[in-house]
Scaffold this active site. Structure first.
Site, PDB file in Angstrom:
ATOM      1  CD  GLU A 207      -2.830  -0.949   2.423  1.00  0.00           C
ATOM      2  OE1 GLU A 207      -2.892   0.062   2.979  1.00  0.00           O
ATOM      3  OE2 GLU A 207      -3.801  -1.976   2.662  1.00  0.00           O
ATOM      4  CD  GLU A 388      -3.646  -5.718   4.053  1.00  0.00           C
ATOM      5  OE1 GLU A 388      -4.266  -4.912   4.331  1.00  0.00           O
ATOM      6  OE2 GLU A 388      -2.280  -5.354   4.224  1.00  0.00           O
TER       7      GLU A 388
HETATM    8  O1  IFM Z   1      -3.903  -2.769   9.274  1.00  0.00           O
HETATM    9  C1  IFM Z   1      -3.831  -2.276   8.099  1.00  0.00           C
HETATM   10  C2  IFM Z   1      -2.674  -3.049   7.205  1.00  0.00           C
HETATM   11  O2  IFM Z   1      -1.546  -2.816   7.768  1.00  0.00           O
HETATM   12  C3  IFM Z   1      -2.734  -2.337   5.716  1.00  0.00           C
HETATM   13  N1  IFM Z   1      -3.989  -2.451   5.098  1.00  0.00           N
HETATM   14  C4  IFM Z   1      -5.223  -2.123   5.903  1.00  0.00           C
HETATM   15  C5  IFM Z   1      -5.152  -2.682   7.294  1.00  0.00           C
HETATM   16  C6  IFM Z   1      -6.422  -2.258   8.104  1.00  0.00           C
HETATM   17  O3  IFM Z   1      -6.264  -0.770   8.504  1.00  0.00           O
END
Ligand code: IFM
Length: 477
Positions: A207, A388
């Site tokens: 990200e 994710e």
């Molecule tokens: O916890 C974070 C992660 O580190 C990166 N993506 C989003 C998640 C939730 O906010």
């Protein structure tokens, strides 16, 4: 279409398992692995054979042991120890204590039936100053983790950068410095040589958009800057680091695959007006194309570049040849999906669906279908994996809301596969309750409950549910 290196998931999973002498043998399982495989009922959504059912974590969010075995500080150690930066002053000093409980966590993963585990390497644990000689004790932790995964038949997926820039490099300017891209690639190369005979799937950046927005623009994440101009420069250097790391990976001649993990949001006009459509295209440039185009097409979007003001430092930061370097052939793309974005005719944003404890997380499972099919449409048939997806909830162990969320998103993923998307896996965020950055431990995202005081683990209802999904290789809507 550009050539893609294809290594099947089966091949990834077949990486030789090497049990280290200090790895206790995996616990005997009495769960689903030993019983006849449960089957899906009528209406069940079967996933392709070999689908990589997974879960994700990141180093600073779970490991703890912040000052042990020679680990150097990262920007998140510094930031979380500054007054007022995180909710309740929480830090990742102990986090989920995964560093010490790694075998317990490995057994929990095995018990869930995970086929894939995505973790990140703490750059400053293996290179306390960010560069130079490796810290053998720090590296040894990742050998223990990876060996333990392979011994349990779980494919390791290693992320090289999940926001924890070594503080020593931040002191030299961090990602605002062009050199940081090369420092990152050098570290990545050391990891490819150190772990590349066991890890076959690598993710470069997690990200980068979030680093730019929260780390450098609003300053609510480390390193806490509020400078839009510096943010865009850092964003470019992050992408450059990705390209250099991919190139370094090719140079090692290691088998395996590499790509980035990007958080993507489908962007929709909030109404039917032409103005809203125009504004949505601008936001889409920032949110998606600014990251996808350089990584997958080797160029920045023309409209995004044109929108950068004359004299903006990012214009000078992007040198000839950079975009092509960033576009070094990726083997896969990690897609992180949480929320859609609805843009008004004035360029504002509106929320159209329910949200969660994390107010930014607007629940819209169809958005996952839209973003996956859009990546296929606009960027070709690159293998995708959801790296994710998940939600926080205040429900402690009986987290039925999380089950509903995951079920609906998996149904959307299943539809995308049906539409021809090469989706190879799905990683729930997160395996464990952990340190949720500025929110500290107030938001709990795990399938596994981690007691805030004792750090004892307990499977939530969602963990039991996910275990059933994996055992059936599918979802019962
Ligand atoms: O916890 C974070 C992660 O580190 C990166 N993506 C989003 C998640 C939730 O906010």
């Amino acid at each position: 279409m550009r050539r893609r290196h294809v290594l099947t998931l089966a091949a990834v999973g077949a990486v030789a398992a090497g049990c280290r002498p200090d790895d206790p043998p995996p616990r005997a399982e009495s769960g689903p692995a030993a019983s006849p495989a449960p089957t899906l009922g009528p209406g069940g959504l079967a996933f392709p054979q070999g689908f990589a059912w997974g879960a994700s974590t990141s180093a600073y969010q779970v490991e703890g042991a912040a000052a042990e075995d020679g680990r150097g500080p990262s920007v998140w150690d510094t930031f979380s120890h500054q007054a007022g930066r995180t909710r309740g002053g929480d830090t990742g000093d102990v986090a989920a204590d995964h560093y010490h409980r790694v075998y317990e966590d490995l057994d929990l993963m095995k018990d869930l039936g995970l086929r894939s585990y995505r973790f990140s390497i703490s750059w400053s644990r293996v290179l306390p100053d960010g560069r130079g000689a490796l810290n053998a004790k720090g590296l040894d932790f990742y050998h223990r983790l990876v060996d333990g995964l392979l011994a349990r038949g779980i494919t390791p997926v290693a992320t090289l950068f999940h926001w924890d820039t070594p503080q020593a490099l931040q002191d030299k300017g961090g990602w605002e410095q062009r050199d940081c891209a090369q420092w990152f690639a050098d570290y990545a190369q050391q990891m490819f040589y150190s772990l590349g005979d066991k890890v076959a799937t690598w993710l470069t950046l997690n990200e980068p958009k979030t680093v730019v927005l929260l780390g450098y623009t609003t300053g609510v994440h480390a390193p806490g800057k509020r400078d839009r101009r510096a943010a865009d420069v850092a964003g470019h250097h992050l992408l450059l680091g990705h390209g250099l790391a991919v190139r370094a990976f090719r140079g090692t001649n290691r088998k395996g695959r590499i790509g980035a993990a990007l958080n993507l949001s489908p962007v929709y006009p909030a109404d039917n007006s032409a103005a809203a459509a125009r504004q949505a295209k601008i936001v889409d440039g920032e949110e998606n194309r600014r990251w996808l185009d350089p990584v997958l097409l080797g160029r920045y979007p023309e409209d995004w570049l044109a929108a950068q003001p004359a004299g903006a430092p990012v214009r000078a930061a992007i040198r000839d040849g950079d975009a092509a370097l960033i576009g070094e052939r990726s083997d896969l793309l990690g897609v992180q999906y949480y929320n859609p974005i609805h843009v008004t005719a004035q360029g504002g944003r509106v929320v159209k669906h329910p949200t969660t404890q994390a107010s930014w997380l607007e629940v819209y499972p169809d958005g996952l279908y839209d973003i996956l099919t859009r990546v296929k449409r606009d960027y070709g048939d690159i293998p995708l994996t959801v790296t994710e997806n998940g939600m926080p909830t205040t429900n402690d162990v009986q987290d039925d809301d999380r089950i509903a969320f995951l079920r609906d998103h998996l149904a959307a993923a299943h539809r995308a596969i049906g539409a021809g998307v090469r989706l190879e896996g799905f990683h729930v965020w997160s395996l464990l309750d952990n340190f949720e950055w500025a929110e500290g431990y107030s938001q709990r995202w795990g399938l596994i409950r981690v007691d805030p005081q004792t750090r004892d683990r307990r499977r939530k209802a969602s963990a039991e549910w996910y275990r059933g999904v994996i055992a059936r290789n599918g979802v019962q809507p």
